[in-house]
Design a protein around this motif. Sequence first.
Motif, mmCIF file in Angstrom:
data_model
loop_
_atom_site.group_PDB
_atom_site.id
_atom_site.type_symbol
_atom_site.label_atom_id
_atom_site.label_comp_id
_atom_site.label_asym_id
_atom_site.label_seq_id
_atom_site.Cartn_x
_atom_site.Cartn_y
_atom_site.Cartn_z
ATOM 1 N N GLY A 16 -22.458 27.140 -21.734
ATOM 2 C CA GLY A 16 -21.169 27.260 -21.070
ATOM 3 C C GLY A 16 -20.241 28.098 -21.932
ATOM 4 O O GLY A 16 -20.582 29.203 -22.345
ATOM 5 N N ASN A 17 -19.069 27.548 -22.262
ATOM 6 C CA ASN A 17 -18.112 28.281 -23.094
ATOM 7 C C ASN A 17 -18.183 27.899 -24.568
ATOM 8 O O ASN A 17 -17.312 28.265 -25.351
ATOM 9 C CB ASN A 17 -16.682 28.043 -22.580
ATOM 10 C CG ASN A 17 -16.284 26.570 -22.642
ATOM 11 O OD1 ASN A 17 -17.108 25.713 -22.951
ATOM 12 N ND2 ASN A 17 -15.039 26.280 -22.332
ATOM 13 N N VAL A 18 -19.213 27.156 -24.939
ATOM 14 C CA VAL A 18 -19.375 26.724 -26.327
ATOM 15 C C VAL A 18 -20.401 27.603 -27.037
ATOM 16 O O VAL A 18 -21.578 27.624 -26.672
ATOM 17 C CB VAL A 18 -19.810 25.236 -26.406
ATOM 18 C CG1 VAL A 18 -20.079 24.830 -27.853
ATOM 19 C CG2 VAL A 18 -18.741 24.340 -25.790
ATOM 20 N N GLY A 19 -19.931 28.330 -28.039
ATOM 21 C CA GLY A 19 -20.818 29.178 -28.822
ATOM 22 C C GLY A 19 -21.528 28.380 -29.891
ATOM 23 O O GLY A 19 -20.929 27.557 -30.578
ATOM 24 N N ILE A 20 -22.826 28.628 -30.043
ATOM 25 C CA ILE A 20 -23.644 27.922 -31.034
ATOM 26 C C ILE A 20 -24.371 28.954 -31.885
ATOM 27 O O ILE A 20 -24.988 29.879 -31.357
ATOM 28 C CB ILE A 20 -24.649 26.972 -30.351
ATOM 29 C CG1 ILE A 20 -23.893 25.848 -29.626
ATOM 30 C CG2 ILE A 20 -25.638 26.395 -31.362
ATOM 31 C CD1 ILE A 20 -24.782 24.957 -28.778
ATOM 32 N N GLY A 21 -24.294 28.787 -33.193
ATOM 33 C CA GLY A 21 -24.913 29.745 -34.100
ATOM 34 C C GLY A 21 -23.905 30.772 -34.568
ATOM 35 O O GLY A 21 -22.720 30.718 -34.222
ATOM 36 N N GLY A 22 -24.356 31.705 -35.392
ATOM 37 C CA GLY A 22 -23.456 32.737 -35.915
ATOM 38 C C GLY A 22 -22.375 32.127 -36.784
ATOM 39 O O GLY A 22 -22.646 31.272 -37.634
ATOM 40 N N ASP A 23 -21.127 32.524 -36.560
ATOM 41 C CA ASP A 23 -19.994 32.011 -37.332
ATOM 42 C C ASP A 23 -19.338 30.791 -36.686
ATOM 43 O O ASP A 23 -18.312 30.308 -37.176
ATOM 44 C CB ASP A 23 -18.939 33.115 -37.504
ATOM 45 C CG ASP A 23 -19.436 34.253 -38.393
ATOM 46 O OD1 ASP A 23 -20.194 33.960 -39.344
ATOM 47 O OD2 ASP A 23 -19.089 35.416 -38.123
ATOM 48 N N ASN A 24 -19.899 30.312 -35.598
ATOM 49 C CA ASN A 24 -19.354 29.112 -34.954
ATOM 50 C C ASN A 24 -19.533 27.906 -35.860
ATOM 51 O O ASN A 24 -20.489 27.833 -36.634
ATOM 52 C CB ASN A 24 -20.051 28.859 -33.616
ATOM 53 C CG ASN A 24 -19.653 29.865 -32.556
ATOM 54 O OD1 ASN A 24 -18.522 29.909 -32.126
ATOM 55 N ND2 ASN A 24 -20.602 30.695 -32.149
ATOM 56 N N PRO A 25 -18.624 26.922 -35.769
ATOM 57 C CA PRO A 25 -18.814 25.706 -36.568
ATOM 58 C C PRO A 25 -20.058 24.948 -36.113
ATOM 59 O O PRO A 25 -20.573 25.189 -35.011
ATOM 60 C CB PRO A 25 -17.546 24.895 -36.271
ATOM 61 C CG PRO A 25 -17.091 25.385 -34.937
ATOM 62 C CD PRO A 25 -17.427 26.847 -34.911
ATOM 63 N N VAL A 26 -20.543 24.074 -36.949
ATOM 64 C CA VAL A 26 -21.666 23.219 -36.556
ATOM 65 C C VAL A 26 -21.173 22.333 -35.419
ATOM 66 O O VAL A 26 -20.249 21.540 -35.590
ATOM 67 C CB VAL A 26 -22.158 22.353 -37.732
ATOM 68 C CG1 VAL A 26 -23.298 21.437 -37.269
ATOM 69 C CG2 VAL A 26 -22.615 23.227 -38.894
ATOM 70 N N ARG A 27 -21.773 22.485 -34.257
ATOM 71 C CA ARG A 27 -21.321 21.771 -33.070
ATOM 72 C C ARG A 27 -21.862 20.340 -33.041
ATOM 73 O O ARG A 27 -22.962 20.070 -33.527
ATOM 74 C CB ARG A 27 -21.770 22.504 -31.809
ATOM 75 C CG ARG A 27 -21.239 23.918 -31.686
ATOM 76 C CD ARG A 27 -19.734 23.943 -31.576
ATOM 77 N NE ARG A 27 -19.232 25.283 -31.245
ATOM 78 C CZ ARG A 27 -17.959 25.569 -31.104
ATOM 79 N NH1 ARG A 27 -17.037 24.629 -31.253
ATOM 80 N NH2 ARG A 27 -17.568 26.802 -30.815
ATOM 81 N N VAL A 28 -21.076 19.464 -32.436
ATOM 82 C CA VAL A 28 -21.454 18.053 -32.353
ATOM 83 C C VAL A 28 -21.693 17.684 -30.895
ATOM 84 O O VAL A 28 -20.849 17.956 -30.039
ATOM 85 C CB VAL A 28 -20.351 17.156 -32.950
ATOM 86 C CG1 VAL A 28 -20.672 15.680 -32.723
ATOM 87 C CG2 VAL A 28 -20.203 17.439 -34.438
ATOM 88 N N ILE A 79 -16.524 18.920 -20.854
ATOM 89 C CA ILE A 79 -17.379 19.683 -21.769
ATOM 90 C C ILE A 79 -18.661 20.104 -21.045
ATOM 91 O O ILE A 79 -19.039 19.498 -20.038
ATOM 92 C CB ILE A 79 -17.739 18.851 -23.032
ATOM 93 C CG1 ILE A 79 -18.224 17.456 -22.647
ATOM 94 C CG2 ILE A 79 -16.560 18.788 -23.986
ATOM 95 C CD1 ILE A 79 -18.613 16.586 -23.826
ATOM 96 N N PRO A 80 -19.331 21.154 -21.531
ATOM 97 C CA PRO A 80 -20.554 21.628 -20.880
ATOM 98 C C PRO A 80 -21.636 20.537 -20.802
ATOM 99 O O PRO A 80 -21.800 19.753 -21.732
ATOM 100 C CB PRO A 80 -21.007 22.778 -21.781
ATOM 101 C CG PRO A 80 -19.774 23.237 -22.469
ATOM 102 C CD PRO A 80 -18.954 22.004 -22.686
ATOM 103 N N VAL A 81 -22.334 20.536 -19.687
ATOM 104 C CA VAL A 81 -23.367 19.526 -19.428
ATOM 105 C C VAL A 81 -24.754 20.146 -19.544
ATOM 106 O O VAL A 81 -25.026 21.215 -18.986
ATOM 107 C CB VAL A 81 -23.190 18.901 -18.031
ATOM 108 C CG1 VAL A 81 -24.319 17.909 -17.736
ATOM 109 C CG2 VAL A 81 -21.832 18.218 -17.921
ATOM 110 N N ILE A 82 -25.614 19.458 -20.274
ATOM 111 C CA ILE A 82 -27.015 19.846 -20.424
ATOM 112 C C ILE A 82 -27.882 18.820 -19.699
ATOM 113 O O ILE A 82 -27.644 17.613 -19.806
ATOM 114 C CB ILE A 82 -27.429 19.894 -21.906
ATOM 115 C CG1 ILE A 82 -26.677 21.016 -22.628
ATOM 116 C CG2 ILE A 82 -28.938 20.086 -22.065
ATOM 117 C CD1 ILE A 82 -26.919 21.038 -24.132
#
Length: 367
Positions: A16-28, A79-82
Motif C-alpha cells: 500500500g502506502n508503506v515503504g519497506i526496505g531502503g532508507d525506510n525505518p524498520v516497520r512493525v 493501515i494496509p491489509v495483507i
Amino acid sequence: MYPKIKRKKTRVVWVGNVGIGGDNPVRVQSMTNTDTRDVKATLDQIHRLYEAGCEVIRVAIPDEKAVKALKDIVKESPIPVIADLHFYTSLGEKAVKAGIAGIRINPGTFKNKKNLDRLIEICKERKVCIRIGINAGSLESAVLKKYKIPCPKAMVESALNWLNYIIEKHDYQNLKISLKSSNWWETAKSYEMFSKKSDFPLHLGVTEAGGLIPGTIKNTMAITYLLLKGIGDTIRVSLTADPVEEIYVAFEILKNLGLRSLHPDIIACPTCGRCEIDLMKLYKEVENWAKNIKADLKLAVMGCIVNGPGEAKMADLGIAGGKGVGIIFKKGKIIRKVSEKDLLPTFFEEIEKFLKEHPERLHLTTS
C-alpha cells in the motif's frame, strides 16, 4: 548510548502506502487473531493495533466467507491489509480483487504451480506486494528430500528458488521474504545466509514462539541478533497473546537498539526489603498510562525515596514512594512531595506539563 547499527541497504517494496526496505525505518506489523468473517471484531482489533503503533496488518483468509469480509475490512482499516494465504490460490485471487495491499504465500502448501502463476499475475496487475513466507515446518518435498531436515540451508534454497522463479517467469519484484522456524537460532542463521545472497527486504520473526514471556525471549534473541548485523526491514513478534502485545514488544526491541522510539521508556527498580509501597502496582499503572502516549520520554518508577532520584537521574521525570508519601523528581531533582494517594495523578499531570513545554518530544507518526 546505543549500538551503532549500519543497516544493509535493501531495495524498496511497497505494501500500500508503506515503504519497506531502503532508507525506510524498520516497520512493525502484526496479525489479527479474530475470526476474519467477523468484520466488526477484526476492525476493532486492527484499530487497537494501529493505536499501539502497528503499520501493516495481516489477516487470515481460511474460506470464502473470510474473503467476502475482506472488502469491508480493507475499506475501513487505517493501515494496509495483507491476506495470509495457504493451499487455495482461488481465495488469494479474490482477496486481491477485494483490495488487499499485500499477500503472504507459503509456497510449501501449494501443489499446483499453474494456479500460483495466475495468482502472481493478478498481484502484478494490481501491484500487490507478495511475501514469500518460508516456514521450516512446511518446506516443499523436493527440498526436504535433499536436506533430510528443515535446516537453514534448506530454507534459504527454497526462498531463493521461489524468488528467482517469480522474478524470471513473471518479471515481478514487489517482493519481500521471510524464513521462519520455531528455533530462534535456526531462524537467525537462515536470514543471515539469505541476506548474503539477495538484496530483497526481509520480514523478521520467529514462528510458533509461544506465550508472552517465552515468545518475547525467542523473538528478541533472533530479531536483535539480526538487527545488530543490519539485517531486517520489517518485524512481527509472533506471540500466543493479545496481538497488541506484539507491537509493544517490537518497539521495545527497536528502542533498545536505538533504531526507533514510540512509547516512553520506563525504568524501575526491582524492589527490595526497603520498599514501603506497592511498587509493582504503581509500575503497572504507569506502564498502562504510558502506552497511550507516543513520545520520546524516559520515566522512572522507584520504590525508595532515599535512593530513587539519584539512581534514576537520567529520567526526564520519575516518582519514588515511601510509607504514605511520595516524591516526583525531574532529572534527579525533587520537584514535588505529595501523599501516596495523590502520587500517580500528580505524576501524570507533571508528564503532560512537560510534554506541553517540550512538544518536540511528541511522536506525531510512528516514523
